[in-house]
Design a protein around this motif. Structure first.
Motif, PDB file in Angstrom:
ATOM      1  N   LYS A  48       0.816  -1.218   0.000  1.00  0.00           N
ATOM      2  CA  LYS A  48       0.000   0.000   0.000  1.00  0.00           C
ATOM      3  C   LYS A  48       0.844   1.260   0.000  1.00  0.00           C
ATOM      4  CE  LYS A  48      -3.352  -2.566   2.780  1.00  0.00           C
ATOM      5  NZ  LYS A  48      -2.505  -3.796   2.790  1.00  0.00           N
ATOM      6  N   VAL A  49       2.088   1.166   0.473  1.00  0.00           N
ATOM      7  CA  VAL A  49       2.916   2.362   0.603  1.00  0.00           C
ATOM      8  C   VAL A  49       4.391   1.995   0.500  1.00  0.00           C
ATOM      9  CG1 VAL A  49       2.833   2.163   3.146  1.00  0.00           C
ATOM     10  CG2 VAL A  49       3.506   4.319   2.098  1.00  0.00           C
ATOM     11  N   VAL A  50       5.143   2.855  -0.200  1.00  0.00           N
ATOM     12  CA  VAL A  50       6.603   2.774  -0.233  1.00  0.00           C
ATOM     13  C   VAL A  50       7.126   4.111   0.276  1.00  0.00           C
ATOM     14  CG1 VAL A  50       8.679   2.529  -1.648  1.00  0.00           C
ATOM     15  CG2 VAL A  50       6.632   1.199  -2.195  1.00  0.00           C
ATOM     16  N   SER A  51       7.965   4.051   1.292  1.00  0.00           N
ATOM     17  CA  SER A  51       8.454   5.286   1.899  1.00  0.00           C
ATOM     18  C   SER A  51       9.967   5.360   1.763  1.00  0.00           C
ATOM     19  CB  SER A  51       8.062   5.353   3.377  1.00  0.00           C
ATOM     20  OG  SER A  51       8.243   6.658   3.883  1.00  0.00           O
ATOM     21  N   MET A  52      10.430   6.527   1.316  1.00  0.00           N
ATOM     22  CA  MET A  52      11.854   6.741   1.060  1.00  0.00           C
ATOM     23  C   MET A  52      12.542   7.345   2.268  1.00  0.00           C
ATOM     24  SD  MET A  52      14.190   6.370  -1.177  1.00  0.00           S
ATOM     25  CE  MET A  52      15.923   6.831  -1.215  1.00  0.00           C
ATOM     26  N   HIS A  53      13.614   6.715   2.688  1.00  0.00           N
ATOM     27  CA  HIS A  53      14.458   7.218   3.774  1.00  0.00           C
ATOM     28  C   HIS A  53      15.385   8.270   3.176  1.00  0.00           C
ATOM     29  CE1 HIS A  53      18.035   7.100   6.445  1.00  0.00           C
ATOM     30  NE2 HIS A  53      17.183   6.773   7.392  1.00  0.00           N
ATOM     31  N   GLY A  54      14.846   9.469   2.981  1.00  0.00           N
ATOM     32  CA  GLY A  54      15.572  10.528   2.307  1.00  0.00           C
ATOM     33  C   GLY A  54      14.609  11.317   1.447  1.00  0.00           C
ATOM     34  N   ILE A 105      -0.434   2.757  -5.286  1.00  0.00           N
ATOM     35  CA  ILE A 105       0.490   2.667  -4.152  1.00  0.00           C
ATOM     36  C   ILE A 105       1.030   4.052  -3.838  1.00  0.00           C
ATOM     37  CG2 ILE A 105       2.677   1.693  -3.329  1.00  0.00           C
ATOM     38  CD1 ILE A 105       2.129  -0.681  -5.271  1.00  0.00           C
ATOM     39  N   GLN A 106       0.862   4.470  -2.597  1.00  0.00           N
ATOM     40  CA  GLN A 106       1.350   5.778  -2.179  1.00  0.00           C
ATOM     41  C   GLN A 106       2.867   5.745  -1.991  1.00  0.00           C
ATOM     42  OE1 GLN A 106      -0.608   8.843  -1.357  1.00  0.00           O
ATOM     43  NE2 GLN A 106       1.492   9.514  -1.738  1.00  0.00           N
ATOM     44  N   VAL A 107       3.543   6.754  -2.497  1.00  0.00           N
ATOM     45  CA  VAL A 107       4.978   6.921  -2.262  1.00  0.00           C
ATOM     46  C   VAL A 107       5.153   8.156  -1.385  1.00  0.00           C
ATOM     47  CG1 VAL A 107       7.246   7.294  -3.300  1.00  0.00           C
ATOM     48  CG2 VAL A 107       5.538   5.889  -4.496  1.00  0.00           C
ATOM     49  N   THR A 108       5.920   8.006  -0.320  1.00  0.00           N
ATOM     50  CA  THR A 108       6.217   9.127   0.569  1.00  0.00           C
ATOM     51  C   THR A 108       7.725   9.231   0.726  1.00  0.00           C
ATOM     52  OG1 THR A 108       6.286   7.977   2.703  1.00  0.00           O
ATOM     53  CG2 THR A 108       4.120   8.517   1.829  1.00  0.00           C
ATOM     54  N   ASN A 109       8.172  10.350   1.274  1.00  0.00           N
ATOM     55  CA  ASN A 109       9.599  10.494   1.559  1.00  0.00           C
ATOM     56  C   ASN A 109       9.794  11.254   2.861  1.00  0.00           C
ATOM     57  OD1 ASN A 109       9.050  13.151   0.862  1.00  0.00           O
ATOM     58  ND2 ASN A 109      10.478  13.222  -0.865  1.00  0.00           N
ATOM     59  N   ALA A 110      11.049  11.590   3.130  1.00  0.00           N
ATOM     60  CA  ALA A 110      11.392  12.348   4.334  1.00  0.00           C
ATOM     61  C   ALA A 110      11.808  13.748   3.900  1.00  0.00           C
ATOM     62  CB  ALA A 110      12.505  11.639   5.108  1.00  0.00           C
ATOM     63  N   ALA A 145      14.659   8.706   9.347  1.00  0.00           N
ATOM     64  CA  ALA A 145      14.018   7.474   9.798  1.00  0.00           C
ATOM     65  C   ALA A 145      12.611   7.754  10.320  1.00  0.00           C
ATOM     66  CB  ALA A 145      14.867   6.813  10.886  1.00  0.00           C
ATOM     67  N   TYR A 146      12.474   8.812  11.112  1.00  0.00           N
ATOM     68  CA  TYR A 146      11.161   9.124  11.670  1.00  0.00           C
ATOM     69  C   TYR A 146      10.170   9.545  10.593  1.00  0.00           C
ATOM     70  CZ  TYR A 146       7.359  11.569  13.864  1.00  0.00           C
ATOM     71  OH  TYR A 146       6.104  11.982  14.195  1.00  0.00           O
ATOM     72  N   GLN A 147      10.571  10.443   9.707  1.00  0.00           N
ATOM     73  CA  GLN A 147       9.645  10.935   8.683  1.00  0.00           C
ATOM     74  C   GLN A 147       9.256   9.838   7.700  1.00  0.00           C
ATOM     75  OE1 GLN A 147      11.048  14.611   6.897  1.00  0.00           O
ATOM     76  NE2 GLN A 147      11.344  15.568   8.892  1.00  0.00           N
ATOM     77  N   ALA A 148      10.199   8.956   7.369  1.00  0.00           N
ATOM     78  CA  ALA A 148       9.877   7.835   6.486  1.00  0.00           C
ATOM     79  C   ALA A 148       8.888   6.890   7.158  1.00  0.00           C
ATOM     80  CB  ALA A 148      11.145   7.089   6.086  1.00  0.00           C
ATOM     81  N   ALA A 149       9.104   6.615   8.444  1.00  0.00           N
ATOM     82  CA  ALA A 149       8.189   5.753   9.198  1.00  0.00           C
ATOM     83  C   ALA A 149       6.830   6.415   9.362  1.00  0.00           C
ATOM     84  CB  ALA A 149       8.791   5.427  10.566  1.00  0.00           C
ATOM     85  N   LEU A 150       6.839   7.709   9.588  1.00  0.00           N
ATOM     86  CA  LEU A 150       5.590   8.454   9.732  1.00  0.00           C
ATOM     87  C   LEU A 150       4.725   8.312   8.479  1.00  0.00           C
ATOM     88  CD1 LEU A 150       3.804  10.580  11.211  1.00  0.00           C
ATOM     89  CD2 LEU A 150       5.200  12.334  10.083  1.00  0.00           C
ATOM     90  N   GLY A 151       5.349   8.411   7.296  1.00  0.00           N
ATOM     91  CA  GLY A 151       4.604   8.290   6.052  1.00  0.00           C
ATOM     92  C   GLY A 151       3.901   6.957   5.927  1.00  0.00           C
ATOM     93  N   ILE A 152       4.580   5.895   6.332  1.00  0.00           N
ATOM     94  CA  ILE A 152       3.966   4.563   6.279  1.00  0.00           C
ATOM     95  C   ILE A 152       2.749   4.502   7.189  1.00  0.00           C
ATOM     96  CG2 ILE A 152       4.327   2.168   7.006  1.00  0.00           C
ATOM     97  CD1 ILE A 152       7.112   2.345   5.797  1.00  0.00           C
ATOM     98  N   SER A 153       2.911   4.988   8.415  1.00  0.00           N
ATOM     99  CA  SER A 153       1.805   4.950   9.368  1.00  0.00           C
ATOM    100  C   SER A 153       0.626   5.791   8.885  1.00  0.00           C
ATOM    101  CB  SER A 153       2.294   5.463  10.731  1.00  0.00           C
ATOM    102  OG  SER A 153       1.230   5.541  11.654  1.00  0.00           O
TER     103      SER A 153
END
Length: 341
Positions: A66-72, A88-93, A293-301
């Motif tokens: 459902k989501v891919v989050s970029m560490h960066g 699929i949502q893509v997020t980043n930091a 790490a936090y912002q990438a994890a936040l996007g997933i949540s």
């Protein structure tokens, strides 16, 4: 509902702890190749990656995703177009390393101006005559910035307010020129390049920016000018840059990025005394890695819990609200200090 998250490479514990606090199962990956990602991501609802090769094949094969989050910030390794088609949502930091990179770029500018590397290497080799090589002040010099996004703008602020440099920034969308408190903005790329005593690049890598600095553009630089690149290696025609530096048509360069990521040992840029090289480390400070790490994890949540996404890279539908970062700031304070905020 219990969700499973694949983390393809080690990250700061702040991100892992946040995901665990949400009740998610964490799967630590063993590699970033397409085959490994397909195998390990098959039963995962989200993927958090630093350098994983997230191709359309991977996205299609991982049918729970459902989501891919970029560490960066840069998402070069993710097929964002395919993710959008597949829902699929893509997020980043996005706000994790801006200040860190801006400070790094300013540091490189000062090292070039003050000849720090020459003095360091000369003194360590016993060459006291290196003292006769003089540096220069940056105050009153012109800093040209190509890429006036968040990082470029922060570089402009530091250079203008902190170092009293004259700043001219390239912005192709403004239609002419615009004077701000900290910089003169221009849509004329040639003017920015030819005016600069220091030319700092802050562009992402995409088809429109590839080799935007080529042989012609380099020929516009002053012979006394320095080039700084903390953006992406692909925005410079590296062969043209090597030629210009070899012929001493510009004073020098400081490069944190190279074409194809890290340079091979025989790359001539690694062996030029008037070139400072670093291994793509501008964004890697202790504080920035925690934020990544936090912002990438936040996007997933946020995606899995159907909350507004703080740092969306793509837009799937009107139900995905693109906000300006206020939600991210509030989420951060809630995480750090509990519900007090």
């Amino acid at each position: 509902m219990e969700y499973k998250i694949l983390i393809t490479e080690p990250i700061n514990n702040k991100g892992i702890d946040y995901l665990k606090e949400q009740g998610y199962e964490i799967k630590m990956g063993s590699g970033i190749s397409e085959d490994i990602l397909i195998k390990e991501g098959a039963d995962c609802d989200g993927i958090l990656t630093r350098n994983g090769n997230i191709t359309e094949k991977v996205l299609t094969a991982c049918n729970k995703l459902k989501v891919v989050s970029m560490h960066g910030v840069g998402v070069d390794c993710i097929d964002v177009e395919a993710a959008t088609r597949l829902g699929i949502q893509v997020t980043n930091a996005a706000e994790s390393n801006q200040r860190s990179v801006a400070e790094y770029a300013i540091g490189l500018i000062l090292m070039l101006a003050k000849r720090s590397i020459h003095y360091n290497n000369g003194l360590k080799s016993g060459d006291l005559e290196v003292r006769k090589l003089y540096g220069s002040d940056v105050s009153g010099k012109t800093l040209g910035i190509i890429g006036m996004g968040n990082i470029g703008t922060q570089v402009a602020h530091i250079a203008s307010y902190g170092l009293t440099m004259n700043v001219i920034g390239y912005n192709r969308r403004i239609g002419g020129k615009k004077q701000t408190e900290y910089a003169l903005l221009s849509d004329n790329l040639e003017e920015v390049i030819s005016s600069a005593d220091f030319l700092s690049l802050h562009l992402p890598a995409n088809p429109s920016t590839r080799h935007i600095i080529g042989e012609r553009e380099l020929s516009l630089m002053k012979q006394t000018a320095f080039l700084i690149n903390t953006g992406r290696g692909e925005i410079i025609d590296e062969a043209a840059l090597i030629k210009v530096l070899s012929e001493h048509k510009i004073m020098g360069a400081a490069l944190d990025v190279f074409e194809g990521n890290l340079p091979k040992p025989d790359n001539p840029l690694l062996h030029m005394e008037h070139v400072i090289v670093t291994p793509h480390t501008a964004a890697f400070t202790t504080e920035a890695l925690e934020r990544m790490a936090y912002q990438a994890a936040l996007g997933i949540s946020e995606v899995l819990e159907k909350r507004p996404v703080s740092y969306p890279v793509n837009k799937l539908s009107d139900s995905f609200v693109e906000n300006t970062g206020i939600a991210a700031i509030m989420n951060y304070y809630r995480y750090e200090f509990g519900n007090k905020y």
